[in-house]
Design a protein around this motif. Structure first.
Motif, PDB file in Angstrom:
ATOM      1  N   ARG A 170      -6.902   2.062  -3.918  1.00 32.24           N
ATOM      2  CA  ARG A 170      -7.125   3.022  -2.846  1.00 32.24           C
ATOM      3  C   ARG A 170      -5.801   3.306  -2.152  1.00 32.24           C
ATOM      4  O   ARG A 170      -4.947   2.434  -2.032  1.00 32.24           O
ATOM      5  N   ILE A 171      -5.659   4.546  -1.716  1.00 33.46           N
ATOM      6  CA  ILE A 171      -4.446   4.966  -1.032  1.00 33.46           C
ATOM      7  C   ILE A 171      -4.541   4.562   0.431  1.00 33.46           C
ATOM      8  O   ILE A 171      -5.549   4.804   1.092  1.00 33.46           O
ATOM      9  N   THR A 172      -3.479   3.927   0.927  1.00 36.65           N
ATOM     10  CA  THR A 172      -3.442   3.502   2.326  1.00 36.65           C
ATOM     11  C   THR A 172      -2.502   4.355   3.165  1.00 36.65           C
ATOM     12  O   THR A 172      -2.535   4.275   4.391  1.00 36.65           O
ATOM     13  N   LEU A 173      -1.648   5.162   2.521  1.00 37.19           N
ATOM     14  CA  LEU A 173      -0.693   6.010   3.242  1.00 37.19           C
ATOM     15  C   LEU A 173      -0.321   7.202   2.377  1.00 37.19           C
ATOM     16  O   LEU A 173      -0.091   7.050   1.182  1.00 37.19           O
ATOM     17  N   VAL A 174      -0.282   8.374   2.998  1.00 35.78           N
ATOM     18  CA  VAL A 174       0.202   9.597   2.351  1.00 35.78           C
ATOM     19  C   VAL A 174       1.247  10.206   3.264  1.00 35.78           C
ATOM     20  O   VAL A 174       0.977  10.424   4.449  1.00 35.78           O
ATOM     21  N   THR A 175       2.431  10.453   2.747  1.00 30.82           N
ATOM     22  CA  THR A 175       3.468  11.108   3.523  1.00 30.82           C
ATOM     23  C   THR A 175       4.292  11.989   2.592  1.00 30.82           C
ATOM     24  O   THR A 175       4.163  11.885   1.368  1.00 30.82           O
ATOM     25  N   LEU A 176       5.112  12.857   3.139  1.00 30.26           N
ATOM     26  CA  LEU A 176       5.923  13.722   2.299  1.00 30.26           C
ATOM     27  C   LEU A 176       7.018  12.943   1.604  1.00 30.26           C
ATOM     28  O   LEU A 176       7.599  12.024   2.182  1.00 30.26           O
ATOM     29  N   GLN A 177       7.307  13.328   0.384  1.00 26.15           N
ATOM     30  CA  GLN A 177       8.393  12.724  -0.383  1.00 26.15           C
ATOM     31  C   GLN A 177       9.706  13.302   0.111  1.00 26.15           C
ATOM     32  O   GLN A 177       9.863  14.510   0.174  1.00 26.15           O
ATOM     33  N   THR A 178      10.608  12.448   0.515  1.00 19.95           N
ATOM     34  CA  THR A 178      11.941  12.905   0.937  1.00 19.95           C
ATOM     35  C   THR A 178      12.990  12.219   0.079  1.00 19.95           C
ATOM     36  O   THR A 178      12.767  11.140  -0.448  1.00 19.95           O
ATOM     37  N   ARG A 236       4.945  17.427  -3.274  1.00 15.78           N
ATOM     38  CA  ARG A 236       5.206  16.058  -3.708  1.00 15.78           C
ATOM     39  C   ARG A 236       5.031  15.150  -2.509  1.00 15.78           C
ATOM     40  O   ARG A 236       5.491  15.450  -1.408  1.00 15.78           O
ATOM     41  N   VAL A 237       4.339  14.057  -2.706  1.00 15.54           N
ATOM     42  CA  VAL A 237       4.076  13.107  -1.638  1.00 15.54           C
ATOM     43  C   VAL A 237       4.443  11.704  -2.090  1.00 15.54           C
ATOM     44  O   VAL A 237       4.531  11.417  -3.280  1.00 15.54           O
ATOM     45  N   ARG A 238       4.648  10.858  -1.108  1.00 17.64           N
ATOM     46  CA  ARG A 238       4.822   9.437  -1.355  1.00 17.64           C
ATOM     47  C   ARG A 238       3.534   8.775  -0.905  1.00 17.64           C
ATOM     48  O   ARG A 238       2.992   9.099   0.159  1.00 17.64           O
ATOM     49  N   ILE A 239       3.018   7.887  -1.719  1.00 19.81           N
ATOM     50  CA  ILE A 239       1.782   7.190  -1.367  1.00 19.81           C
ATOM     51  C   ILE A 239       1.995   5.685  -1.467  1.00 19.81           C
ATOM     52  O   ILE A 239       2.858   5.220  -2.208  1.00 19.81           O
TER      53      ILE A 239
END
Length: 67
Positions: free
Chosen positions: A58-66, A45-48
């Protein structure tokens, strides 16, 4: 926004996520780098962060969902 990692190419640091409605959305190396990640595995699961609408999204950031 949340999504699920779908594909990831460590050489280009690009890939795609699946939105919660099942829509695939690609991301590029700069979006991956902006999140500070080193690796991404399908199913995580990621946060975008996204800019634009519809086909111009368009996606500007992908990081882990916390929590």
């Amino acid at each position: 926004m949340q999504a699920t990692a779908y594909t990831y190419d460590p050489d280009s640091r690009s890939g795609s996520v699946l939105l919660d409605d099942g829509t695939p959305l690609p991301f590029d190396g700069p979006a991956f780098d902006a999140g500070g990640l080193r690796l991404l595995r399908p199913g995580q699961r990621v946060r975008i962060e996204v800019e634009g609408e519809r086909e111009a999204r368009r996606i500007t950031l992908v990081t882990l969902q916390t929590l």
